[in-house]
Each structure stands twice: as structure tokens, then as C-alpha cells.
Design a protein around this motif. Structure first.
Motif, PDB file in Angstrom:
ATOM      1  N   VAL A 192      23.018 -82.151 -16.265  1.00 38.32           N
ATOM      2  CA  VAL A 192      23.568 -80.070 -16.124  1.00 38.32           C
ATOM      3  C   VAL A 192      22.549 -80.071 -17.271  1.00 38.32           C
ATOM      4  N   GLU A 195      21.232 -72.675 -17.612  1.00 37.97           N
ATOM      5  CA  GLU A 195      20.127 -71.952 -17.568  1.00 37.97           C
ATOM      6  C   GLU A 195      19.129 -71.430 -19.162  1.00 37.97           C
ATOM      7  N   GLN A 227      20.236 -81.352 -12.466  1.00 41.65           N
ATOM      8  CA  GLN A 227      20.666 -79.888 -11.792  1.00 41.65           C
ATOM      9  C   GLN A 227      20.722 -78.897 -12.773  1.00 41.65           C
ATOM     10  N   VAL A 228      20.566 -77.656 -12.448  1.00 46.30           N
ATOM     11  CA  VAL A 228      20.226 -76.816 -13.421  1.00 46.30           C
ATOM     12  C   VAL A 228      21.756 -75.842 -13.506  1.00 46.30           C
ATOM     13  N   LYS A 287      28.821 -80.391 -12.375  1.00 45.86           N
ATOM     14  CA  LYS A 287      28.150 -80.327 -11.231  1.00 45.86           C
ATOM     15  C   LYS A 287      28.351 -79.819  -9.790  1.00 45.86           C
ATOM     16  N   ALA A 290      26.339 -75.910 -10.787  1.00 38.52           N
ATOM     17  CA  ALA A 290      25.237 -76.226 -10.681  1.00 38.52           C
ATOM     18  C   ALA A 290      24.517 -76.144  -9.150  1.00 38.52           C
ATOM     19  N   LEU A 291      23.457 -76.078  -8.953  1.00 36.45           N
ATOM     20  CA  LEU A 291      22.606 -75.659  -8.527  1.00 36.45           C
ATOM     21  C   LEU A 291      22.120 -77.590  -7.807  1.00 36.45           C
ATOM     22  N   ARG A 293      20.178 -81.157  -6.159  1.00 37.82           N
ATOM     23  CA  ARG A 293      18.889 -81.265  -6.984  1.00 37.82           C
ATOM     24  C   ARG A 293      17.316 -80.444  -6.289  1.00 37.82           C
ATOM     25  N   GLU A 295      17.144 -76.892  -5.024  1.00 38.41           N
ATOM     26  CA  GLU A 295      17.767 -76.450  -5.944  1.00 38.41           C
ATOM     27  C   GLU A 295      17.287 -75.553  -7.194  1.00 38.41           C
ATOM     28  N   SER A 296      16.955 -76.938  -7.721  1.00 39.32           N
ATOM     29  CA  SER A 296      17.224 -76.604  -9.168  1.00 39.32           C
ATOM     30  C   SER A 296      15.521 -76.997  -9.353  1.00 39.32           C
ATOM     31  N   PHE A 299      14.463 -73.341  -9.167  1.00 40.45           N
ATOM     32  CA  PHE A 299      14.605 -72.995 -10.719  1.00 40.45           C
ATOM     33  C   PHE A 299      13.943 -73.662 -11.417  1.00 40.45           C
TER      34      PHE A 299
END
Length: 308
Positions: A192, A195, A227-228, A287, A290-291, A293, A295-296, A299
Motif C-alpha cells: 500500500v 499518494e 494499492q494506492v 488496504k 486504499a484504491l 488494484r 483503480e490504483s 491512479f
């Protein structure tokens, strides 16, 4: 094929390969030592009683339990039987053999310039992990860094280092990636990343873009999930800083795992079940916030477009 014994290899050896057991003497000796101490204490035996069982000395039992030396095969079999763990004898003997014959992969980088003593244990423990989970609040995690990104980070953190010293440290980081990510049976890696780590322009725009492209490449690997955690997700209560959580193969039984936290002057290891549980709860919360997989990945692509 993983899991099928090769020439001269027993079915148990194949299981060890499938379970990703390190050949690092540093890690294996430490684990054998800790588990022997735990088994003795759990059985209610004293060091003096254990010494009598193997016709040795209390001092020798102490050496076994701190990893100063490995017990001989017969001593190991006797101790395990005495502690009520005879069913684990084959596993311990296989680990002992690996510890005696193995080589720590980082030996070619073993200098004060590149590898302080406190990192050697971590590298060995990491090499035997079945799963590696991490939260990175400020920079891209070391397992994912490109050479240029790593070099820029090291230059920023230690500007007085000579180029040779810096190259050794970068080489160690690249070697670690090869050991963990590129092996025949790599661990599951779940990171994770904040940003802030994605947007910090380390080494300049070109270096950062290449680094983000590397993240997207790794995220497509079946054993890697990234993940972001965007700024919009808000504060992360209960999580003070970056950390790693290592989980070991099932044959290691009582080992709940190890949480690893690094700072400016050293590292801290947390192995008590309650402490590991706290880090587990923290990474699970991150997790969830976070966004996902896909979506990350989108991003990261957007951040790449935003870089000037």
C-alpha cells in the motif's frame, strides 16, 4: 517443476522448495535457535534438564538457543523428542542442513559502506517470507525502486557518500529485488503506497516517470499487488509511519510473523504475537481505505500524466 523432487532430492526437500525456505544461514540459524527455546519453554523443561537429555552442558543449550552454534543432528533429534516435537524432526534436520551449506546472497555487498549489520538479519528473514506486506508513506518501497530512483534517494539521504559507496548500496537494493521478486518461487507481495510517495519528485521528472512505469509493470505480476492510498482518503489513525509485515511458510508453525520498522539510526523487529497482530490490523485497515488494484493502476497513470 516446483514441488516435484529432482535428482537426489527427497519429497521433503521438494516441500521445502514449494514452501520457499531460505538458504540464508543468518535467518535459518536464528529461526532454529528461537524455536528451540520456544519449544523448551512450552514443554516446561529447564535448560539444565535439556542439557541432561543430550548429555551436554547448560552453556551449550544456551548457545543453541541464541544461535551461537547449531546442535548436532543427534542432539537436535533428542531435544525435539524431549520437548514433545518429534514429528518435526525431519523439518528441523532439513533446515539445519540448509543452514550449514547455504550462503547469504548478499555476501558480495558485505561492507560497512553498503550493508550495516542491522540489515543482514532483515535480508535473511525477508528471503524466507511467504508473504511480504508493506505500507509506504513517503517513498516507493525498496523492492520496487528503479536503479536511478534508488540512486537519487541514497544521494539525498547521504550526500557525503563517495560514488563507490553509493553504487554498492544501489547494487544491494537491486540484488535484493532479484532475490525476492525474480526467484523460481517468489513470495506474495502486497504494498500500500501513499499518494505522497507517488508524487514526490525524486531524481527529477524523468526518473519519477520511469519509476511509476516500473510500478505499473510490477502490478501486472500475478504475485504482486499494489494499492494506492490517495490524499482524499483522509488521516490514517493508528498508523504512525512506514512498516513491513513478513509472514512465514506454514511449516514454521508457531511463527506469527515479523513486523519490521526502519528509522534513521537502525531498525526494530516486532515478533510477539500481540505486536504482530497490531501491525496486521493496521495493514488491513490501510488496504480497506486504499484504491483497488485496477483503480490504483489508473491512479498511477494519472500521476504520470500530471508530472511536468
Amino acid at each position: 517443476m516446483i514441488g516435484v523432487p529432482g535428482p537426489g532430492q527427497t519429497p521433503h526437500d521438494a516441500k521445502l522448495r514449494r514452501e520457499r525456505v531460505s538458504t540464508s544461514p543468518t535467518a535459518l540459524k536464528r529461526w532454529i535457535a528461537g524455536e528451540l527455546a520456544r519449544l523448551r519453554e512450552h514443554s516446561g523443561r529447564s535448560r539444565a534438564e535439556a542439557a541432561k537429555a543430550v548429555r551436554g552442558s547448560v552453556q551449550n543449550i544456551g548457545h543453541f538457543e541464541v544461535g551461537r552454534r547449531l546442535p548436532k543432528p543427534l542432539e537436535l533429534e533428542t531435544l525435539l523428542r524431549f520437548y514433545g516435537a518429534a514429528d518435526r524432526t525431519d523439518f528441523f534436520l532439513a533446515l539445519r542442513e540448509r543452514a550449514k551449506k547455504g550462503t547469504d546472497w548478499w555476501v558480495r555487498f558485505d561492507s560497512e559502506d553498503a550493508l550495516p549489520d542491522y540489515l543482514k538479519l532483515f535480508l535473511g528473514v525477508e528471503a524466507m517470507a511467504a508473504a511480504i506486506e508493506s505500507w509506504d508513506a513517503f517513498v516507493i518501497p525498496g523492492l520496487f525502486q528503479t536503479r536511478d530512483y534508488a540512486d537519487a534517494l541514497i544521494r539525498g539521504a547521504a550526500p557525503k557518500l563517495r560514488k563507490r559507496q553509493r553504487d554498492l548500496r544501489v547494487g544491494l537494493r537491486m540484488g535484493r529485488q532479484a532475490e525476492v521478486l525474480d526467484g523460481e518461487n517468489p513470495p506474495r507481495v502486497h504494498a500500500v503506497i501513499s499518494e505522497a510517495a507517488l508524487r514526490s519528485v525524486v531524481g527529477g521528472a524523468q526518473v519519477l516517470r520511469a519509476q511509476l512505469a516500473r510500478l505499473l509493470e510490477l502490478a501486472a505480476s500475478p504475485n504482486v499487488e499494489i494499492q494506492v492510498l490517495p490524499f482524499a482518503s483522509g488521516l490514517h489513525t493508528g498508523v504512525d509511519g512506514s512498516f513491513m509485515l513478513l509472514t512465514f511458510p506454514t511449516d514454521f508453525g508457531a511463527e506469527a510473523g515479523t513486523a519490521y520498522v526502519e528509522n534513521l539510526v537502525g531498525v526494530s523487529y516486532y515478533e510477539e504475537a500481540s505486536a504482530v497482530a497490531s501491525f496486521r490490523e493496521a495493514i488491513d485497515r490501510l488496504k480497506l481505505k486504499a484504491l483497488g488494484r485496477n483503480e490504483s493502476a489508473r491512479f498511477v497513470e494519472q500521476v504520470m500524466e500530471d508530472i511536468a
